[in-house]
Design a protein around this motif. Structure first.
Motif, PDB file in Angstrom:
ATOM      1  N   VAL A 173       9.830   5.403  -9.041  1.00 58.30           N
ATOM      2  CA  VAL A 173      10.393   5.003  -8.201  1.00 58.30           C
ATOM      3  C   VAL A 173      10.647   5.475  -7.041  1.00 58.30           C
ATOM      4  CG1 VAL A 173      13.128   3.529  -8.428  1.00 58.30           C
ATOM      5  CG2 VAL A 173      11.567   4.055 -10.830  1.00 58.30           C
ATOM      6  N   LEU A 174      11.417   6.080  -6.868  1.00 56.71           N
ATOM      7  CA  LEU A 174      11.393   6.758  -4.823  1.00 56.71           C
ATOM      8  C   LEU A 174      10.014   6.269  -4.672  1.00 56.71           C
ATOM      9  CD1 LEU A 174      12.758  10.005  -5.861  1.00 56.71           C
ATOM     10  CD2 LEU A 174      14.548   7.600  -5.412  1.00 56.71           C
ATOM     11  N   ILE A 175       8.993   6.748  -5.057  1.00 59.69           N
ATOM     12  CA  ILE A 175       7.917   6.298  -3.987  1.00 59.69           C
ATOM     13  C   ILE A 175       7.293   5.145  -4.100  1.00 59.69           C
ATOM     14  CG2 ILE A 175       5.177   6.245  -4.179  1.00 59.69           C
ATOM     15  CD1 ILE A 175       5.444   8.817  -6.045  1.00 59.69           C
ATOM     16  N   MET A 176       7.818   3.826  -5.055  1.00 57.21           N
ATOM     17  CA  MET A 176       7.751   2.872  -4.611  1.00 57.21           C
ATOM     18  C   MET A 176       8.422   2.006  -4.367  1.00 57.21           C
ATOM     19  SD  MET A 176       5.233   1.477  -6.728  1.00 57.21           S
ATOM     20  CE  MET A 176       5.686   0.175  -7.037  1.00 57.21           C
ATOM     21  N   LEU A 177      10.001   2.829  -3.570  1.00 55.98           N
ATOM     22  CA  LEU A 177      11.619   2.166  -2.836  1.00 55.98           C
ATOM     23  C   LEU A 177      10.586   2.817  -1.551  1.00 55.98           C
ATOM     24  CD1 LEU A 177      13.962   2.829  -5.367  1.00 55.98           C
ATOM     25  CD2 LEU A 177      13.004   0.389  -4.646  1.00 55.98           C
ATOM     26  N   GLY A 178       9.494   3.487  -1.489  1.00 57.62           N
ATOM     27  CA  GLY A 178       9.776   4.283  -0.001  1.00 57.62           C
ATOM     28  C   GLY A 178      10.969   5.366   0.547  1.00 57.62           C
ATOM     29  N   LEU A 179      11.466   5.713  -0.287  1.00 57.49           N
ATOM     30  CA  LEU A 179      12.716   6.678  -0.018  1.00 57.49           C
ATOM     31  C   LEU A 179      12.396   8.115   0.456  1.00 57.49           C
ATOM     32  CD1 LEU A 179      15.205   5.813  -2.238  1.00 57.49           C
ATOM     33  CD2 LEU A 179      14.659   4.955  -0.248  1.00 57.49           C
ATOM     34  N   LYS A 180      11.189   8.340  -0.165  1.00 64.20           N
ATOM     35  CA  LYS A 180      10.319   9.800   0.605  1.00 64.20           C
ATOM     36  C   LYS A 180       9.324   9.822   1.143  1.00 64.20           C
ATOM     37  CE  LYS A 180      11.087  11.804  -4.442  1.00 64.20           C
ATOM     38  NZ  LYS A 180      12.681  12.817  -3.798  1.00 64.20           N
ATOM     39  N   LYS A 181       9.260   8.764   2.279  1.00 55.53           N
ATOM     40  CA  LYS A 181       8.611   8.782   3.069  1.00 55.53           C
ATOM     41  C   LYS A 181       9.049   9.486   4.761  1.00 55.53           C
ATOM     42  CE  LYS A 181       5.896   5.808   6.466  1.00 55.53           C
ATOM     43  NZ  LYS A 181       5.190   4.575   6.794  1.00 55.53           N
ATOM     44  N   SER A 182       8.172  11.052   4.796  1.00 55.23           N
ATOM     45  CA  SER A 182       8.983  11.435   6.032  1.00 55.23           C
ATOM     46  C   SER A 182       9.174  10.396   7.436  1.00 55.23           C
ATOM     47  CB  SER A 182       8.145  13.303   5.834  1.00 55.23           C
ATOM     48  OG  SER A 182       6.725  12.386   6.585  1.00 55.23           O
ATOM     49  N   ILE A 217       4.661  14.620  -4.437  1.00 57.09           N
ATOM     50  CA  ILE A 217       4.007  13.014  -4.783  1.00 57.09           C
ATOM     51  C   ILE A 217       3.400  13.287  -5.903  1.00 57.09           C
ATOM     52  CG2 ILE A 217       3.920  10.355  -4.233  1.00 57.09           C
ATOM     53  CD1 ILE A 217       5.270  11.682  -1.477  1.00 57.09           C
ATOM     54  N   PHE A 218       2.179  13.530  -5.621  1.00 53.58           N
ATOM     55  CA  PHE A 218       1.360  13.125  -6.546  1.00 53.58           C
ATOM     56  C   PHE A 218       1.334  14.018  -7.627  1.00 53.58           C
ATOM     57  CE2 PHE A 218      -1.801  12.696  -2.722  1.00 53.58           C
ATOM     58  CZ  PHE A 218      -1.726  11.295  -2.772  1.00 53.58           C
ATOM     59  N   LYS A 219       1.873  14.931  -8.708  1.00 53.73           N
ATOM     60  CA  LYS A 219       2.714  15.731  -8.799  1.00 53.73           C
ATOM     61  C   LYS A 219       3.195  14.988 -10.281  1.00 53.73           C
ATOM     62  CE  LYS A 219       1.700  20.787  -7.430  1.00 53.73           C
ATOM     63  NZ  LYS A 219       1.853  22.368  -7.967  1.00 53.73           N
ATOM     64  N   TRP A 248      -2.602  15.886   4.984  1.00 55.03           N
ATOM     65  CA  TRP A 248      -2.441  16.372   3.592  1.00 55.03           C
ATOM     66  C   TRP A 248      -0.940  17.152   3.978  1.00 55.03           C
ATOM     67  CZ3 TRP A 248      -3.782  13.038   1.165  1.00 55.03           C
ATOM     68  CH2 TRP A 248      -5.033  11.951   0.115  1.00 55.03           C
ATOM     69  N   ASN A 249       0.434  16.924   2.987  1.00 52.39           N
ATOM     70  CA  ASN A 249       1.050  18.397   2.638  1.00 52.39           C
ATOM     71  C   ASN A 249       2.174  18.639   1.998  1.00 52.39           C
ATOM     72  OD1 ASN A 249       2.754  16.129   2.652  1.00 52.39           O
ATOM     73  ND2 ASN A 249       2.740  15.661   4.978  1.00 52.39           N
ATOM     74  N   GLU A 250       2.889  19.302   1.912  1.00 52.10           N
ATOM     75  CA  GLU A 250       3.372  19.640   0.572  1.00 52.10           C
ATOM     76  C   GLU A 250       3.858  18.114  -0.209  1.00 52.10           C
ATOM     77  OE1 GLU A 250       3.018  22.403  -1.384  1.00 52.10           O
ATOM     78  OE2 GLU A 250       1.410  23.071   0.299  1.00 52.10           O
ATOM     79  N   GLN A 251       4.509  17.586   1.294  1.00 56.45           N
ATOM     80  CA  GLN A 251       5.230  16.525   0.577  1.00 56.45           C
ATOM     81  C   GLN A 251       4.894  15.616  -0.512  1.00 56.45           C
ATOM     82  OE1 GLN A 251       6.905  13.307   2.977  1.00 56.45           O
ATOM     83  NE2 GLN A 251       8.309  13.023   1.614  1.00 56.45           N
ATOM     84  N   LYS A 252       3.167  14.953   0.113  1.00 55.26           N
ATOM     85  CA  LYS A 252       2.413  14.239  -0.888  1.00 55.26           C
ATOM     86  C   LYS A 252       1.948  15.562  -1.652  1.00 55.26           C
ATOM     87  CE  LYS A 252       1.147  12.028   3.636  1.00 55.26           C
ATOM     88  NZ  LYS A 252      -0.678  11.738   3.795  1.00 55.26           N
ATOM     89  N   MET A 253       1.422  16.328  -1.766  1.00 57.05           N
ATOM     90  CA  MET A 253       1.603  17.118  -3.128  1.00 57.05           C
ATOM     91  C   MET A 253       2.640  16.742  -3.893  1.00 57.05           C
ATOM     92  SD  MET A 253      -0.292  19.182  -5.204  1.00 57.05           S
ATOM     93  CE  MET A 253      -1.764  19.891  -3.667  1.00 57.05           C
ATOM     94  N   ASP A 297       0.968  -1.148  -0.252  1.00 61.19           N
ATOM     95  CA  ASP A 297      -0.085  -0.209  -0.007  1.00 61.19           C
ATOM     96  C   ASP A 297       0.519   1.231   0.185  1.00 61.19           C
ATOM     97  OD1 ASP A 297      -2.651   1.443  -0.458  1.00 61.19           O
ATOM     98  OD2 ASP A 297      -3.079   0.572   2.293  1.00 61.19           O
ATOM     99  N   PHE A 298       0.448   2.558  -0.338  1.00 67.73           N
ATOM    100  CA  PHE A 298       1.185   3.438  -0.676  1.00 67.73           C
ATOM    101  C   PHE A 298       0.471   5.125   0.688  1.00 67.73           C
ATOM    102  CE2 PHE A 298       1.068   1.653  -4.285  1.00 67.73           C
ATOM    103  CZ  PHE A 298       2.721   1.303  -4.447  1.00 67.73           C
ATOM    104  N   TRP A 299       1.453   4.915   1.649  1.00 64.17           N
ATOM    105  CA  TRP A 299       0.954   5.572   2.619  1.00 64.17           C
ATOM    106  C   TRP A 299       0.867   7.076   2.538  1.00 64.17           C
ATOM    107  CZ3 TRP A 299       3.934  10.061   2.655  1.00 64.17           C
ATOM    108  CH2 TRP A 299       4.732   9.998   1.926  1.00 64.17           C
ATOM    109  N   PHE A 300       1.075   7.654   1.439  1.00 64.81           N
ATOM    110  CA  PHE A 300       0.628   9.226   0.092  1.00 64.81           C
ATOM    111  C   PHE A 300      -0.279   9.437   0.236  1.00 64.81           C
ATOM    112  CE2 PHE A 300       3.009   6.590  -2.363  1.00 64.81           C
ATOM    113  CZ  PHE A 300       2.131   7.138  -4.047  1.00 64.81           C
ATOM    114  N   ARG A 301      -1.145   8.018  -0.007  1.00 67.90           N
ATOM    115  CA  ARG A 301      -2.857   8.258  -0.780  1.00 67.90           C
ATOM    116  C   ARG A 301      -3.577   8.768   0.500  1.00 67.90           C
ATOM    117  NH1 ARG A 301      -5.092   2.954  -1.806  1.00 67.90           N
ATOM    118  NH2 ARG A 301      -6.415   3.424  -1.588  1.00 67.90           N
ATOM    119  N   TYR A 302      -3.292   8.982   1.792  1.00 67.49           N
ATOM    120  CA  TYR A 302      -4.273   9.135   2.553  1.00 67.49           C
ATOM    121  C   TYR A 302      -4.104  10.485   3.456  1.00 67.49           C
ATOM    122  CZ  TYR A 302      -4.837   3.896   2.281  1.00 67.49           C
ATOM    123  OH  TYR A 302      -5.007   3.145   1.409  1.00 67.49           O
TER     124      TYR A 302
END
Length: 475
Positions: free
Chosen positions: A466-475, A453-455, A446-451, A438-443
């Motif tokens: 790819v970075l999203i899939m690897l989860g490297l951008k999770k705060s 990622i969506f963009k 909301w914050n700027e980082q998630k914005m 599952d992807f943490w940023f879809r819920y």
């Protein structure tokens, strides 16, 4: 509250559809094979009915009615398994891991008014159906109701005969789709009735199909063009067909020669006395005969007749009639003729045909007889019609691989071959995703980082994905 007979018929159809029987491939094949048996075993009865209704010669009737339908049914039988199969579709990367397919499913219970070859598509698609044939062709209607019906599953496919009052009652009921072939006037009634139940419709309303005839250089090309024009006008149910040529556009300098060529071909292929040769069908009824007679008797129209014009009301026959430059505001040029009257409109140059066509409602078909590639290109790109054919006519109607239908006022909806199957089918998306990823940023929250990622994801920034899939951008 007790249901009336028509509502009871519809209830039986709905019960049959709900049982799931019509969705099975075996049922669809059995019904198509039954239709094939009907066409082959009752050929004489069908030909006789067409002779009674239209005086249609058996060869013309087989060419236009029975043969194409046998070909259509065989085409459906050969391809049914493929048509019914689900198709894989791709989902976005952010939906990983997931898969999805398009599943073709029948619409339900459909109503088909007038056109008797469309039920093949409805049946192949697995629907229950009511066919209401035209009361104007009483013998053909009777053959469908009393002979064809005995070959089919009577709890899933019904033929209901009757006139306008029966049609009105049918339109008051709720259907899952309505297909109508006929006039624009009745088409508006069908659409209005369908709107009450938000029922989707497909309409085939005909229209004035022009033939643009260029001054072909070769005598052979001229001869073949004229032969095909005469056949597509006078040799196709006396032009009582939606795809028949309605009028000709030609340059003034070529018009006299074209008229002579048309006269010669009419005499050669159809004969001088159409009652004796029986190579041209009669007019379907007295009402329609009177309408055509009135078109000829409008002011200044009769004076434009250069060939033919004889009327035989007792036998409902009108000989092939050529008219040169009748008034453009007369009924013969503003209404679909639907009969063996052929106006020839002269132009200063053949390219003017484009503006002439565009000044009128869009046609079901345009036929261009020319070897000029530039004119072909301009006609194709600068006009709009259901179809356009160069150097022949009506051949598009018998092709299962080409969609047939109108555009604008001449109708909408595509059919023939798989297009008929598609018309009576809903492609349902069936998607399935697992729980493992599952992807943490879809819920929220909301914050700027998630914005960001969506963009990145929606703009197909694959590095971001790819970075999203690897989860490297999770705060």
């Amino acid at each position: 509250m007790e249901l009336d007979p028509m509502e009871l018929e519809l209830k039986e159809l709905r019960d049959t559809f709900k049982s799931g029987r019509t969705k099975e491939g075996s049922w669809r094949k059995s019904q198509l094979k039954a239709l094939l048996s009907f066409l082959e075993e009752k050929e004489d009865a069908i030909l006789n009915a067409l002779m009674q209704d239209l005086g249609k010669h058996p060869v013309e009737a087989y060419r236009d009615e029975i043969g194409p339908l046998i070909k259509t049914v065989n085409h459906a039988l050969q391809n049914l398994k493929k048509w019914m199969s689900s198709k894989k579709i791709q989902l976005p990367v952010v939906a990983f891991p997931a898969k999805a397919v398009l599943v073709p499913e029948p619409l339900g219970v459909v109503l088909i008014i007038s056109c008797w070859n469309v039920p093949f598509g409805a049946i192949a698609a697995g629907n229950a159906a009511v066919l209401k044939p035209s009361e104007l062709a009483a013998s053909s209607s009777s053959v469908l109701a009393h002979l064809m019906q005995t070959y089919l599953d009577s709890k899933a496919i019904k033929v209901i005969q009757g006139g306008p009052s029966v049609g009105e009652k049918l339109l008051q009921l709720k259907w899952d789709k309505i297909f109508f072939t006929g006039s624009k006037r009745v088409g508006r009634i069908v659409m209005s009735a369908a709107a009450n139940n938000l029922t989707p419709v497909a309409l085939e309303l005909g229209g004035k199909c022009p033939a643009i005839v260029d001054s072909l250089s070769s005598s052979w090309d001229k001869k073949m063009a004229v032969k095909r024009i005469v056949s597509a006008k006078f040799g196709t149910c006396a032009a009582q067909a939606c795809v028949a040529i309605d009028y000709i556009l030609v340059e003034q300098k070529f018009a006299p020669a074209l008229v002579e060529l048309l006269k010669d071909e009419i005499l050669s292929s159809i004969g001088e006395n159409i009652k004796e040769t029986n190579f041209m069908t009669k007019i379907v009824n007295k009402c329609h005969f009177s309408r055509l007679r009135n078109l000829l008797h409008e002011p200044n129209v009769e004076a434009s007749i250069v060939y033919g014009g004889k009327l035989d009301e007792d036998n409902l026959l009108i000989e092939p009639t050529l008219l040169v430059d009748p008034p453009l505001k007369a009924g013969i040029m503003t209404e679909e003729i639907f009969g063996p009257l052929l106006p020839i409109i002269t132009l200063e140059k053949i390219e003017d045909s484009i503006d002439f066509i565009n000044s009128n409602p869009r046609a079901l078909a345009i036929y261009g007889f020319t070897n000029d590639k530039n004119l072909m290109k301009r006609l194709s790109s600068e006009t709009s019609s259901g179809s356009i054919v160069f150097n022949d006519a009506i051949i598009q109607y018998i092709a299962e691989t080409a969609p047939f239908g109108g555009v604008g006022e001449c109708g909408f909806g595509r059919y023939h071959g798989k297009f008929s199957f598609d018309m009576f089918t809903h492609e349902k998306t069936v998607a399935n995703r697992g729980y493992l990823v599952d992807f943490w940023f879809r819920y929220p929250p909301w914050n700027e980082q998630k914005m960001w990622i969506f963009k990145s994801a929606y703009r197909f920034n694959y590095l971001g994905i790819v970075l999203i899939m690897l989860g490297l951008k999770k705060s």
